[in-house]
Design a protein around this motif. Structure first.
Motif, PDB file in Angstrom:
ATOM      1  N   MET A   1       0.737  -1.322   0.025  1.00 24.66           N
ATOM      2  CA  MET A   1       0.240  -0.102   0.088  1.00 24.66           C
ATOM      3  C   MET A   1       1.042   0.845  -0.233  1.00 24.66           C
ATOM      4  SD  MET A   1      -3.171  -1.068  -0.048  1.00 24.66           S
ATOM      5  CE  MET A   1      -3.588   1.001  -0.112  1.00 24.66           C
ATOM      6  N   THR A   4       1.865   2.327  -3.575  1.00 23.21           N
ATOM      7  CA  THR A   4       0.393   2.785  -4.250  1.00 23.21           C
ATOM      8  C   THR A   4       0.122   3.722  -4.078  1.00 23.21           C
ATOM      9  OG1 THR A   4      -0.304   0.883  -3.989  1.00 23.21           O
ATOM     10  CG2 THR A   4      -2.181   2.913  -4.772  1.00 23.21           C
ATOM     11  N   LYS A  31      -8.558   4.453   4.198  1.00 22.13           N
ATOM     12  CA  LYS A  31      -8.438   3.219   4.906  1.00 22.13           C
ATOM     13  C   LYS A  31      -7.685   3.795   6.389  1.00 22.13           C
ATOM     14  CE  LYS A  31      -8.403  -0.395   2.051  1.00 22.13           C
ATOM     15  NZ  LYS A  31      -9.868  -1.015   2.167  1.00 22.13           N
ATOM     16  N   ARG A  95      -8.152   0.575  -6.223  1.00 19.28           N
ATOM     17  CA  ARG A  95      -8.468  -0.994  -5.432  1.00 19.28           C
ATOM     18  C   ARG A  95      -7.276  -1.395  -4.606  1.00 19.28           C
ATOM     19  NH1 ARG A  95     -13.841  -1.815  -6.124  1.00 19.28           N
ATOM     20  NH2 ARG A  95     -14.760  -0.223  -7.898  1.00 19.28           N
ATOM     21  N   ASP A  96      -7.623  -1.903  -3.403  1.00 20.34           N
ATOM     22  CA  ASP A  96      -6.835  -3.360  -3.386  1.00 20.34           C
ATOM     23  C   ASP A  96      -6.488  -4.481  -4.429  1.00 20.34           C
ATOM     24  OD1 ASP A  96      -5.503  -1.447  -1.224  1.00 20.34           O
ATOM     25  OD2 ASP A  96      -6.687  -2.238   0.571  1.00 20.34           O
ATOM     26  N   ASN A  97      -6.271  -5.338  -3.829  1.00 20.97           N
ATOM     27  CA  ASN A  97      -6.178  -6.630  -4.483  1.00 20.97           C
ATOM     28  C   ASN A  97      -7.085  -7.649  -4.619  1.00 20.97           C
ATOM     29  OD1 ASN A  97      -3.437  -6.517  -5.653  1.00 20.97           O
ATOM     30  ND2 ASN A  97      -2.616  -7.848  -3.618  1.00 20.97           N
ATOM     31  N   ASP A  98      -8.139  -7.236  -3.059  1.00 20.02           N
ATOM     32  CA  ASP A  98      -8.971  -7.752  -3.067  1.00 20.02           C
ATOM     33  C   ASP A  98     -10.112  -7.050  -3.405  1.00 20.02           C
ATOM     34  OD1 ASP A  98     -10.147  -5.983  -1.130  1.00 20.02           O
ATOM     35  OD2 ASP A  98      -9.536  -6.994   0.735  1.00 20.02           O
ATOM     36  N   SER A 100     -11.223  -3.554  -2.801  1.00 22.18           N
ATOM     37  CA  SER A 100     -11.824  -3.030  -1.896  1.00 22.18           C
ATOM     38  C   SER A 100     -11.201  -1.984  -2.350  1.00 22.18           C
ATOM     39  CB  SER A 100     -11.626  -3.017   0.013  1.00 22.18           C
ATOM     40  OG  SER A 100     -10.233  -3.432  -0.361  1.00 22.18           O
ATOM     41  N   SER A 102      -8.687   1.884  -1.776  1.00 25.95           N
ATOM     42  CA  SER A 102      -8.424   1.840  -0.619  1.00 25.95           C
ATOM     43  C   SER A 102      -8.021   3.556  -0.413  1.00 25.95           C
ATOM     44  CB  SER A 102      -7.092   1.579  -0.405  1.00 25.95           C
ATOM     45  OG  SER A 102      -6.345   1.400  -2.569  1.00 25.95           O
TER      46      SER A 102
END
Length: 212
Positions: A1, A4, A31, A95-98, A100, A102
């Motif tokens: 993160m 990113t 987050k 987005r995050d890898n899942d 969601s 961020s």
């Protein structure tokens, strides 16, 4: 993160240099544990008179309130500052890898001067059969902190109902509460206290209206 955010800061700085001082780029951290300070980086903050550490926009609350799978980038829409300047804005969801979200990467370009020039030109070239249509949806207002944002959301909710609080019945107040709930207003700390006081209802009644 961390990588990113570093990349987003690098991109924001590059875009600000490329497009000049009328182009504001703000990065919101979704987050963060302190929602009231969601802006973690901003370039050309003089455009909206915001700075790092300022609070969320309405779009941030809407994003936190929504299913990430239903959210898509918002491109080329109008916003406005508190002093009335018009901005052409785009919002990108990082987005995050899942899946969601961020970060929100927001680009706001001050087009006030262009708008004024366009209006003047249109008024000169328009005929009675081809008058320019200058109506449309009102631009979103950019706020600086959660208190301003909550006040704006309450104002919008009351405007939607179309009555001052003193003339509202139960159904009207339910509509106000549900509008605010949908907009994510109750993600703001102590917003329930302010809305309850504004509508003249108890906290218990407020929660019951949210569930209707």
């Amino acid at each position: 993160m961390r990588h990113t955010l570093d990349f987003l800061k690098q991109l924001a700085h590059g875009l600000a240099i490329q497009f000049g001082s009328s182009c504001e780029i703000a990065i919101h951290d979704l987050k963060t544990k302190d929602l009231e300070k969601s802006i973690v980086y901003i370039e050309n903050g003089h455009v909206s008179n915001r700075q790092t550490g300022d609070g969320p926009s309405g779009i941030v609350l809407e994003t936190l309130q929504s299913d990430p799978s239903t959210i898509h980038d918002k491109l080329s829409y109008l916003t406005k500052t508190e002093d009335g300047r018009i901005l052409k804005s785009s919002t990108f969801y990082i987005r995050d890898n899942d899946g969601s979200i961020s970060y929100i990467f927001s680009l706001n370009y001050d087009i006030t001067a262009f708008t004024a020039a366009s209006t003047a030109i249109q008024s000169l070239i328009a005929t009675k059969d081809n008058l320019p249509d200058l109506t449309g949806d009102s631009p979103r207002q950019i706020t600086h902190n959660v208190n301003e944002l909550l006040d704006l959301l309450i104002e919008q909710a009351v405007a939607k109902v179309g009555k001052p609080v003193a003339m509202m019945n139960k159904d009207d107040k339910v509509a106000v509460v549900q509008y605010l709930d949908h907009a994510g207003a109750f993600l703001i700390t102590k917003s329930g206290d302010k809305v309850s006081s504004y509508l003249g209802i108890s906290k218990f009644t407020l929660y019951s209206y949210m569930g209707k």
